[in-house]
Design an enzyme around this catalytic site. Structure first.
Site, PDB file in Angstrom:
ATOM      1  N   HIS A  62       0.835  -1.203   0.000  1.00 16.23           N
ATOM      2  CA  HIS A  62       0.000   0.000   0.000  1.00 16.23           C
ATOM      3  C   HIS A  62       0.871   1.256   0.000  1.00 16.23           C
ATOM      4  CE1 HIS A  62      -3.565   2.438   1.270  1.00 16.23           C
ATOM      5  NE2 HIS A  62      -2.617   3.188   1.815  1.00 16.23           N
ATOM      6  N   GLU A  63       1.878   1.265   0.864  1.00 15.26           N
ATOM      7  CA  GLU A  63       2.762   2.436   0.944  1.00 15.26           C
ATOM      8  C   GLU A  63       3.617   2.565  -0.319  1.00 15.26           C
ATOM      9  OE1 GLU A  63       2.053   4.563   3.147  1.00 15.26           O
ATOM     10  OE2 GLU A  63       0.770   3.173   4.243  1.00 15.26           O
ATOM     11  N   HIS A  80       1.736   4.588  -2.866  1.00 20.73           N
ATOM     12  CA  HIS A  80       1.922   6.027  -2.647  1.00 20.73           C
ATOM     13  C   HIS A  80       3.279   6.469  -3.191  1.00 20.73           C
ATOM     14  CE1 HIS A  80      -1.561   6.760  -0.092  1.00 20.73           C
ATOM     15  NE2 HIS A  80      -1.223   5.770   0.728  1.00 20.73           N
TER      16      HIS A  80
END
Length: 153
Positions: A70-71, A74
């Site tokens: 998920h990170e 980003h």
């Protein structure tokens, strides 16, 4: 899962980045003990991914890998100059393509425990509450009956 050293953590993140995003991870990843309500965060101004170490200790490897992916969504979108925030279409599409979770599971240690249990005298409905309530002030929401304390921890 045990806490990884900074080098082991970097190798895991780089491996996941190459496998799922076909790009290498060139910046820093660290544990941040001050994170409380999230599994991790990406700081665009420093180009650093911070992970909550409690997730490594309390949750399984699958959850930690999901947070890292998920990170990384980003991270890679920010570097490419695309929409990297949660509401951006680019971000949502990349989450779906890479199979990354949108949110992480709550930590077992932070789940609310119901310390107080109240029962309606009239209809026997049970109310579980974290905080204590004044039984003289509140009534049953179903039948307006009087509440009595069953258990207080």
């Amino acid at each position: 899962m045990k806490l990884l050293s900074e080098k082991e953590l970097y190798e895991l993140v780089n491996e996941l980045s190459l496998k799922h995003f076909h790009k290498s991870f060139k910046d820093r990843i660290i544990y941040n003990n001050r994170l409380r309500t999230t599994g991790g965060r990406y700081v665009p101004s420093k180009r650093v991914i911070e992970l909550n170490p409690k997730y490594s200790m309390e949750m399984g490897e699958k959850e930690v890998i999901g947070i890292i992916k998920h990170e990384l969504c980003h991270y890679h979108l920010h570097i490419e100059g695309k929409g990297y925030k949660h509401g951006d279409r680019d971000f949502k599409n990349l989450l779906e393509i890479t199979g990354s979770p949108r949110h992480c599971q709550p930590l077992p240690s932070t789940l609310r425990q119901n310390k107080h249990i109240y029962i309606c005298n009239n209809c026997s409905r049970i109310y579980k509450r974290t905080r204590r309530i004044d039984v003289n002030k509140y009534r049953c929401g179903k039948c307006k009956g009087k509440l009595v304390v069953k258990r207080t921890s």
